[in-house]
Design a protein around this motif. Structure first.
Motif, PDB file in Angstrom:
ATOM      1  N   VAL A 209       3.205  17.188  -9.237  1.00  0.00           N
ATOM      2  CA  VAL A 209       3.428  17.567  -7.840  1.00  0.00           C
ATOM      3  C   VAL A 209       3.473  16.334  -6.952  1.00  0.00           C
ATOM      4  O   VAL A 209       4.336  16.197  -6.077  1.00  0.00           O
ATOM      5  N   LYS A 210       2.543  15.425  -7.169  1.00  0.00           N
ATOM      6  CA  LYS A 210       2.492  14.212  -6.346  1.00  0.00           C
ATOM      7  C   LYS A 210       3.731  13.353  -6.569  1.00  0.00           C
ATOM      8  O   LYS A 210       4.316  12.827  -5.618  1.00  0.00           O
ATOM      9  N   GLU A 211       4.160  13.211  -7.825  1.00  0.00           N
ATOM     10  CA  GLU A 211       5.367  12.432  -8.105  1.00  0.00           C
ATOM     11  C   GLU A 211       6.580  13.029  -7.407  1.00  0.00           C
ATOM     12  O   GLU A 211       7.401  12.314  -6.841  1.00  0.00           O
ATOM     13  N   ALA A 212       6.682  14.353  -7.437  1.00  0.00           N
ATOM     14  CA  ALA A 212       7.806  15.015  -6.775  1.00  0.00           C
ATOM     15  C   ALA A 212       7.765  14.789  -5.271  1.00  0.00           C
ATOM     16  O   ALA A 212       8.804  14.561  -4.630  1.00  0.00           O
TER      17      ALA A 212
ATOM     18  N   ARG B  48       9.955   7.378  -1.572  1.00  0.00           N
ATOM     19  CA  ARG B  48       8.981   6.302  -1.714  1.00  0.00           C
ATOM     20  C   ARG B  48       8.677   5.983  -3.175  1.00  0.00           C
ATOM     21  O   ARG B  48       7.591   5.500  -3.506  1.00  0.00           O
ATOM     22  N   GLU B  49       9.601   6.202  -4.074  1.00  0.00           N
ATOM     23  CA  GLU B  49       9.353   6.028  -5.506  1.00  0.00           C
ATOM     24  C   GLU B  49       8.839   4.641  -5.848  1.00  0.00           C
ATOM     25  O   GLU B  49       7.986   4.482  -6.732  1.00  0.00           O
ATOM     26  N   ASP B  50       9.313   3.614  -5.179  1.00  0.00           N
ATOM     27  CA  ASP B  50       8.935   2.242  -5.524  1.00  0.00           C
ATOM     28  C   ASP B  50       7.965   1.636  -4.515  1.00  0.00           C
ATOM     29  O   ASP B  50       7.732   0.427  -4.524  1.00  0.00           O
ATOM     30  N   ALA B  51       7.378   2.473  -3.651  1.00  0.00           N
ATOM     31  CA  ALA B  51       6.547   1.947  -2.580  1.00  0.00           C
ATOM     32  C   ALA B  51       5.133   1.613  -3.037  1.00  0.00           C
ATOM     33  O   ALA B  51       4.440   0.829  -2.404  1.00  0.00           O
ATOM     34  N   GLY B  52       4.665   2.206  -4.141  1.00  0.00           N
ATOM     35  CA  GLY B  52       3.298   1.994  -4.575  1.00  0.00           C
ATOM     36  C   GLY B  52       2.313   2.710  -3.669  1.00  0.00           C
ATOM     37  O   GLY B  52       2.680   3.409  -2.720  1.00  0.00           O
ATOM     38  N   PHE B  53       1.020   2.531  -3.947  1.00  0.00           N
ATOM     39  CA  PHE B  53       0.005   3.201  -3.148  1.00  0.00           C
ATOM     40  C   PHE B  53      -0.029   2.611  -1.741  1.00  0.00           C
ATOM     41  O   PHE B  53      -0.025   1.396  -1.554  1.00  0.00           O
ATOM     42  N   ASP B  54      -0.072   3.487  -0.758  1.00  0.00           N
ATOM     43  CA  ASP B  54      -0.083   3.081   0.642  1.00  0.00           C
ATOM     44  C   ASP B  54      -1.103   3.957   1.361  1.00  0.00           C
ATOM     45  O   ASP B  54      -0.849   5.129   1.637  1.00  0.00           O
ATOM     46  N   GLU B  55      -2.270   3.393   1.651  1.00  0.00           N
ATOM     47  CA  GLU B  55      -3.342   4.170   2.271  1.00  0.00           C
ATOM     48  C   GLU B  55      -2.910   4.762   3.606  1.00  0.00           C
ATOM     49  O   GLU B  55      -3.248   5.903   3.929  1.00  0.00           O
ATOM     50  N   GLU B  56      -2.163   3.991   4.369  1.00  0.00           N
ATOM     51  CA  GLU B  56      -1.701   4.479   5.667  1.00  0.00           C
ATOM     52  C   GLU B  56      -0.821   5.701   5.497  1.00  0.00           C
ATOM     53  O   GLU B  56      -0.995   6.710   6.194  1.00  0.00           O
ATOM     54  N   TRP B  57       0.128   5.639   4.577  1.00  0.00           N
ATOM     55  CA  TRP B  57       1.065   6.749   4.400  1.00  0.00           C
ATOM     56  C   TRP B  57       0.373   7.985   3.820  1.00  0.00           C
ATOM     57  O   TRP B  57       0.642   9.106   4.244  1.00  0.00           O
ATOM     58  N   GLU B  58      -0.505   7.793   2.852  1.00  0.00           N
ATOM     59  CA  GLU B  58      -1.106   8.932   2.159  1.00  0.00           C
ATOM     60  C   GLU B  58      -2.254   9.564   2.938  1.00  0.00           C
ATOM     61  O   GLU B  58      -2.404  10.789   2.935  1.00  0.00           O
TER      62      GLU B  58
ATOM     63  N   ASP C 241      -0.087  19.141   6.369  1.00  0.00           N
ATOM     64  CA  ASP C 241       0.618  17.866   6.286  1.00  0.00           C
ATOM     65  C   ASP C 241      -0.015  16.908   5.283  1.00  0.00           C
ATOM     66  O   ASP C 241       0.229  15.696   5.347  1.00  0.00           O
ATOM     67  N   ASP C 242      -0.804  17.450   4.363  1.00  0.00           N
ATOM     68  CA  ASP C 242      -1.476  16.621   3.362  1.00  0.00           C
ATOM     69  C   ASP C 242      -0.437  16.003   2.431  1.00  0.00           C
ATOM     70  O   ASP C 242       0.348  16.715   1.795  1.00  0.00           O
ATOM     71  N   ARG C 243      -0.421  14.692   2.323  1.00  0.00           N
ATOM     72  CA  ARG C 243       0.520  13.992   1.453  1.00  0.00           C
ATOM     73  C   ARG C 243      -0.096  13.653   0.100  1.00  0.00           C
ATOM     74  O   ARG C 243       0.635  13.289  -0.826  1.00  0.00           O
TER      75      ARG C 243
END
Length: 240
Positions: A112-115, A122-132, A178-180
C-alpha cells in the motif's frame, strides 16, 4: 470524569498529546500521557505496557488511546486491564498472534505504501520526514517538538510479543484522511478486518494530535459519549 491514557507512537513522547490533553482537561477530564521507553533497545511491548500502567496508577473510568506504534500497547492494556474503551488513532492495528515486526508485511502496508509513493510521483525521493509526517503540522509546533524527540529503537519489533487475544471492550478507530504513512483506505480496511468496526475518518495526516487537535479531541469525546455515531458497536473482529 473520564481518564484518558494516551500512548504515543514511535519515539514514545507523551508531549505528542499535549494539545489534545489541554482540550480534554478543559472539559474536566483526567489525562495520563506517559513517556514510553522508546530509546531502550531492550524494551518491547510488555515493557511499554508496564510503564503506561505505572503512570496510570489506580485511576478508574479509563479510555486507552494508542497512536501509530502505540496501537499494540493500547490493545494489550485493553485486554488485561479494566478500561471503558479502546481507541486506535492512525494505529498499527494488531492481529491476534502477529508481532509488530511482522505487521508491516502481514497487514499489506508495504504494498500500500509503495503504491501511494508511486501515485505521488516520489518513487526515487527516499524517506522524507516532512512529506510523510510533518506536511500538515504547524511550523511552530514542529519547532517546539524538537527537544522531545527520541530515537525509536527496534525493541518492539524484535521482542517476539504478539497479541494473545482481541480485547473484550468496545473499539473505535480514528483515521487521518490525509495520512501519507498509513493511507486512509488501508486503515479503513484494517479497521473492518481486524477490529470489526467502521473507522471514523477526520481531516489530518499521520500526526493527528498535532495537526488537528480539535478534530481529534471531538472524535475521542464522541467515541465515549455517543458510541453509535462512531460505528464502534458493529460486528466482532474477523478471524485471522
Amino acid at each position: 470524569m473520564t481518564t484518558w491514557l494516551l500512548l504515543a507512537g514511535a519515539g514514545g513522547a507523551g508531549w505528542y498529546w499535549h494539545l489534545v490533553a489541554q482540550r480534554l482537561r478543559a472539559r474536566g477530564d483526567d489525562v495520563v500521557a506517559p513517556d514510553l521507553p522508546a530509546d531502550d533497545p531492550s524494551a518491547g511491548i510488555p515493557r511499554y505496557v508496564e510503564v503506561a500502567l505505572a503512570a496510570l496508577g489506580d485511576r478508574s473510568d479509563v479510555v486507552v488511546v494508542g497512536s501509530s506504534l502505540g496501537g499494540p500497547s493500547a490493545a494489550e492494556i485493553a485486554r488485561t486491564t479494566p478500561v471503558r474503551r479502546l481507541v486506535l488513532v492512525n494505529a498499527m492495528i494488531p492481529a491476534v498472534g502477529e508481532s509488530p515486526g511482522d505487521w508491516w508485511t502481514a497487514s499489506g502496508h508495504e504494498e500500500v505504501k509503495e503504491a501511494a509513493v508511486r501515485a505521488a510521483g516520489r518513487e526515487d525521493a527516499g524517506f522524507d520526514e516532512e512529506w510523510e509526517f510533518l506536511h500538515d503540522v504547524p511550523a511552530d509546533v514542529v519547532a517546539a517538538g524538537a527537544e522531545h524527540q527520541r530515537e525509536q529503537t527496534d525493541g518492539p519489533f524484535r521482542d517476539g510479543w504478539s497479541l494473545p487475544a482481541w480485547p473484550d471492550v468496545p473499539v473505535t478507530v480514528v483515521v487521518g484522511r490525509d495520512d501519507r504513512f498509513f493511507p486512509a483506505d488501508f486503515q479503513v480496511r484494517l479497521a473492518r478486518e481486524r477490529a470489526g468496526v467502521e473507522a471514523v475518518v477526520i481531516p489530518g495526516g499521520h500526526l493527528l494530535a498535532l495537526a488537528n487537535p480539535d478534530g481529534l479531541t471531538r472524535a475521542l469525546v464522541d467515541a465515549v459519549s455517543d458510541p453509535a455515531r462512531t460505528g464502534s458497536e458493529s460486528a466482532p473482529p474477523l478471524a485471522q
